[in-house]
Scaffold this motif. Structure first.
Motif, PDB file in Angstrom:
ATOM      1  N   UNK A   1       0.816  -1.205   0.000  1.00 56.69           N
ATOM      2  CA  UNK A   1       0.000   0.000   0.000  1.00 56.69           C
ATOM      3  C   UNK A   1       0.853   1.260   0.000  1.00 56.69           C
ATOM      4  N   UNK A   2       1.973   1.217   0.693  1.00 56.54           N
ATOM      5  CA  UNK A   2       2.852   2.384   0.737  1.00 56.54           C
ATOM      6  C   UNK A   2       3.295   2.782  -0.661  1.00 56.54           C
ATOM      7  N   UNK A   3       3.751   1.794  -1.448  1.00 60.69           N
ATOM      8  CA  UNK A   3       4.218   2.096  -2.803  1.00 60.69           C
ATOM      9  C   UNK A   3       3.066   2.445  -3.735  1.00 60.69           C
ATOM     10  N   UNK A   4       1.999   1.670  -3.679  1.00 63.03           N
ATOM     11  CA  UNK A   4       0.889   1.867  -4.626  1.00 63.03           C
ATOM     12  C   UNK A   4       0.202   3.207  -4.414  1.00 63.03           C
ATOM     13  N   UNK A   5      -0.127   3.540  -3.169  1.00 58.12           N
ATOM     14  CA  UNK A   5      -0.869   4.763  -2.905  1.00 58.12           C
ATOM     15  C   UNK A   5       0.002   6.004  -3.066  1.00 58.12           C
ATOM     16  N   UNK A   6       1.293   5.874  -2.751  1.00 64.56           N
ATOM     17  CA  UNK A   6       2.190   7.000  -3.032  1.00 64.56           C
ATOM     18  C   UNK A   6       2.315   7.219  -4.540  1.00 64.56           C
ATOM     19  N   UNK A   7       2.384   6.131  -5.300  1.00 64.14           N
ATOM     20  CA  UNK A   7       2.441   6.262  -6.754  1.00 64.14           C
ATOM     21  C   UNK A   7       1.135   6.827  -7.300  1.00 64.14           C
ATOM     22  N   UNK A   8       0.016   6.468  -6.693  1.00 63.97           N
ATOM     23  CA  UNK A   8      -1.289   6.992  -7.111  1.00 63.97           C
ATOM     24  C   UNK A   8      -1.336   8.509  -7.008  1.00 63.97           C
ATOM     25  N   UNK A   9      -0.699   9.064  -5.987  1.00 64.74           N
ATOM     26  CA  UNK A   9      -0.705  10.517  -5.790  1.00 64.74           C
ATOM     27  C   UNK A   9       0.464  11.190  -6.505  1.00 64.74           C
ATOM     28  N   UNK A  10       1.669  10.581  -6.412  1.00 67.59           N
ATOM     29  CA  UNK A  10       2.882  11.252  -6.873  1.00 67.59           C
ATOM     30  C   UNK A  10       3.289  10.897  -8.293  1.00 67.59           C
ATOM     31  N   UNK A  11       3.085   9.642  -8.709  1.00 69.96           N
ATOM     32  CA  UNK A  11       3.593   9.228 -10.027  1.00 69.96           C
ATOM     33  C   UNK A  11       2.726   8.099 -10.589  1.00 69.96           C
ATOM     34  N   UNK A  12       1.613   8.463 -11.148  1.00 67.86           N
ATOM     35  CA  UNK A  12       0.686   7.460 -11.662  1.00 67.86           C
ATOM     36  C   UNK A  12       1.213   6.739 -12.900  1.00 67.86           C
TER      37      UNK A  12
ATOM     38  N   UNK B   1       3.822   5.223 -13.257  1.00 63.40           N
ATOM     39  CA  UNK B   1       4.535   3.998 -12.897  1.00 63.40           C
ATOM     40  C   UNK B   1       3.601   2.815 -12.710  1.00 63.40           C
ATOM     41  N   UNK B   2       2.296   3.053 -12.771  1.00 64.61           N
ATOM     42  CA  UNK B   2       1.304   1.993 -12.592  1.00 64.61           C
ATOM     43  C   UNK B   2       0.742   1.560 -13.934  1.00 64.61           C
ATOM     44  N   UNK B   3       0.334   0.296 -14.078  1.00 59.42           N
ATOM     45  CA  UNK B   3      -0.333  -0.142 -15.307  1.00 59.42           C
ATOM     46  C   UNK B   3      -1.601   0.671 -15.561  1.00 59.42           C
ATOM     47  N   UNK B   4      -1.943   0.863 -16.828  1.00 64.33           N
ATOM     48  CA  UNK B   4      -3.060   1.726 -17.177  1.00 64.33           C
ATOM     49  C   UNK B   4      -4.369   1.258 -16.562  1.00 64.33           C
ATOM     50  N   UNK B   5      -4.633  -0.042 -16.616  1.00 66.25           N
ATOM     51  CA  UNK B   5      -5.893  -0.555 -16.069  1.00 66.25           C
ATOM     52  C   UNK B   5      -5.954  -0.362 -14.554  1.00 66.25           C
ATOM     53  N   UNK B   6      -4.827  -0.577 -13.882  1.00 63.13           N
ATOM     54  CA  UNK B   6      -4.801  -0.418 -12.427  1.00 63.13           C
ATOM     55  C   UNK B   6      -4.891   1.043 -12.045  1.00 63.13           C
TER      56      UNK B   6
ATOM     57  N   UNK C   1      -6.559   3.305 -13.698  1.00 62.27           N
ATOM     58  CA  UNK C   1      -7.973   3.664 -13.839  1.00 62.27           C
ATOM     59  C   UNK C   1      -8.781   3.183 -12.639  1.00 62.27           C
ATOM     60  N   UNK C   2      -8.452   1.991 -12.156  1.00 61.51           N
ATOM     61  CA  UNK C   2      -9.137   1.440 -10.986  1.00 61.51           C
ATOM     62  C   UNK C   2      -8.915   2.331  -9.760  1.00 61.51           C
TER      63      UNK C   2
ATOM     64  N   UNK D   1     -10.985  10.878  -5.969  1.00 57.66           N
ATOM     65  CA  UNK D   1     -10.519  12.258  -6.091  1.00 57.66           C
ATOM     66  C   UNK D   1     -10.191  12.566  -7.554  1.00 57.66           C
ATOM     67  N   UNK D   2     -10.568  13.752  -7.972  1.00 60.70           N
ATOM     68  CA  UNK D   2     -10.286  14.194  -9.325  1.00 60.70           C
ATOM     69  C   UNK D   2      -8.776  14.408  -9.512  1.00 60.70           C
ATOM     70  N   UNK D   3      -8.256  14.182 -10.717  1.00 59.23           N
ATOM     71  CA  UNK D   3      -6.817  14.415 -10.954  1.00 59.23           C
ATOM     72  C   UNK D   3      -6.357  15.820 -10.615  1.00 59.23           C
ATOM     73  N   UNK D   4      -7.257  16.798 -10.714  1.00 59.86           N
ATOM     74  CA  UNK D   4      -6.896  18.174 -10.348  1.00 59.86           C
ATOM     75  C   UNK D   4      -6.546  18.267  -8.866  1.00 59.86           C
TER      76      UNK D   4
END
Length: 493
Positions: free
Chosen positions: A221-232, A234-239, A241-242, A249-252
């Protein structure tokens, strides 16, 4: 018959003879009946491959290869086809809600269908070729080198040789996420073998922790959620989007959090204010803020935001898990539905409610923990994000035990992929960019380990996975046994 019960009786023929276990031969009458009978106890393992209509001496290696290939194709095409069907239906539903101007940029239904059929065939060929190649190499090595002599390493080599069949999904299509996930599954099997081993038992002892799955989930969770906020990226496109859907939260808004966490001046405060105004909320954001709570939940308090977010998150989670539980129930328990429909459907609905509770709690706690730390330390930086997202994984405790390890391994695979992608892009691991189709290499290594465990250490598999593998490849004979074609002197039961 001896008191030990070792003698074999062929009912109805009036003949009592020894089973040959001590070196004595069967009588000619029993020998003839053995040849005319169905599968013996040793070959009953092949019943899952529809060999139950074939006597042992009629066992055909070419038929086993053909059957494995067909069943592998059916599994690959069935899984990918089902996922593609749900994706098409979701896209059509979304298309109806869009304006005519936006519909122009979306692919038509016919194009989506053609692409889905191509992907379904590719994945069918991938798994069909993998199964056929593995069985072919396994049978070839056994024929040339002997079943007993090659038993300890044959499946290891056959699994590695079958791995490159992943290229059939597309020579230019990377499957790093799938390869890393399979590697995680192989690591789990290898660790279970290590726990059993006298040599490596002490080293692998920590892997027997009762709540090791929760620790892996927190770490992921530490890596995934930090990547979700800081560097999306680095995540697969489908994940990605999920996460964007269930993160709520909106990307803005994420951009505003990213600016303050990275210590950069705000670039879109006006856009955030306009976004909230479009939802009916007037909010004034301070460019000198140290804590982004007003960006995350506008004028709401942290507590009220957690409650309202949880309700919305639960509503978003139910459509995700409803087909996950009900569709398998309709397929696997279709015969039992006539006798106990309420019991089966109740279990499916309970599973849906439980998993939805996990996902909504997981997403809500991510914002709760980060807000709590921001308020406590009066600052927001990358370290605060990493620290706040770690305990989010504890939400996995809501799920039943059998599903925890599956979810934690899935998330761990995503976290590992995101971590190495990030390290490569910021220059710490530049050589990773030069590796072509490393996913095939990882997949081949993983399938080599998995198929070796399948042939030699079958007890490290869970029954549901073992049943699927047996259905496709056939139950492997023990290393000390002979090949089915030569195995004619077994006890008739």
């Amino acid at each position: 018959m001896s008191p030990s019960g070792d003698d074999s009786t062929v009912a109805g023929d009036g003949c009592l003879c020894e089973d040959g276990g001590d070196g004595r031969k069967k009588c000619q009458q029993c020998e003839r009946k053995s040849k005319k009978s169905g599968l013996t106890s040793s070959s009953s393992s092949y019943a899952l491959l529809s060999f139950d209509s074939f006597p042992v001496e009629d066992y055909d290696k070419r038929w086993r290869i053909f059957t494995a290939s067909v069943k592998g194709f059916a599994i690959g095409a069935g899984i990918k086809g089902g996922l593609s069907l749900f994706a098409i239906l979701a896209r059509l539903r979304r298309r109806r809600s869009l304006s005519s101007a936006k519909k122009v940029h979306m692919a038509s239904g016919g194009e989506d269908l053609i692409l889905a059929v191509k992907e379904t065939l590719r994945y069918g060929l991938f798994l069909g070729t993998f199964a056929g190649t593995f069985v072919s190499v396994d049978e070839l090595i056994a024929a040339l080198g002997g079943h007993r002599r090659t038993a300890r390493w044959r499946a290891l080599l056959a699994g590695a040789i079958a791995g490159p069949s992943m290229l059939l999904t597309g020579f230019n299509t990377q499957h790093t996420s799938l390869a890393v996930y399979i590697l995680m599954r192989a690591a789990v099997l290898a660790s279970r073998c290590g726990i059993k081993s006298k040599r490596f038992g002490r080293i692998c002892k920590p892997l027997t922790w009762a709540h090791g799955d929760l620790f892996l989930m927190c770490l992921s969770s530490t890596q995934i959620l930090c990547a979700y906020i800081l560097k999306q990226d680095s995540l697969p496109q489908s994940y990605k989007s999920f996460l964007n859907k269930h993160g709520g939260k909106d990307p803005i808004i994420l951009q505003g959090i990213r600016d303050i966490a990275c210590g950069m001046p705000f670039t879109n405060l006006d856009q955030i204010q306009k976004y909230y105004k479009s939802t009916g909320v007037d909010v004034v954001l301070d460019p000198q803020m140290k804590v982004p709570c007003s960006i995350i939940h506008e004028n709401q308090s942290c507590s009220w935001h957690a409650i309202s977010f949880f309700i919305q998150a639960y509503k978003r989670a139910i459509p995700v898990y409803l087909p996950v539980y009900l569709i398998p129930a309709l397929i696997v328990h279709r015969q039992g539905l006539a006798n106990r429909p309420f019991t089966i459907l109740a279990k499916g609905l309970f599973g849906t409610a439980r998993s939805s509770l996990f996902l909504s709690t997981y997403c809500t706690s991510a914002w709760v923990w980060t807000c709590f730390l921001f308020r406590l330390f009066k600052r927001c930086n990358v370290a605060m994000l990493a620290l706040g997202t770690f305990p989010t994984g504890l939400g996995l405790a809501i799920e039943k035990k059998s599903r925890r390890i599956e979810i934690s391994l899935y998330c761990l695979a995503r976290a590992i992929e995101s971590f190495f992608t990030t390290m490569s892009e910021i220059g710490y691991m530049p050589h990773l960019k030069n590796l072509k189709r490393v996913d095939v290499l990882i997949f081949s290594l993983s399938t080599s380990i998995i198929m070796h465990c399948y042939a030699i250490e079958r007890d490290v598999f869970r029954s549901k996975y073992l049943n699927v593998l047996d259905w496709v490849f056939g139950v492997p004979l023990p290393p000390y046994d002979t090949t089915p074609r030569k195995n004619k002197n077994q006890t008739v039961v």
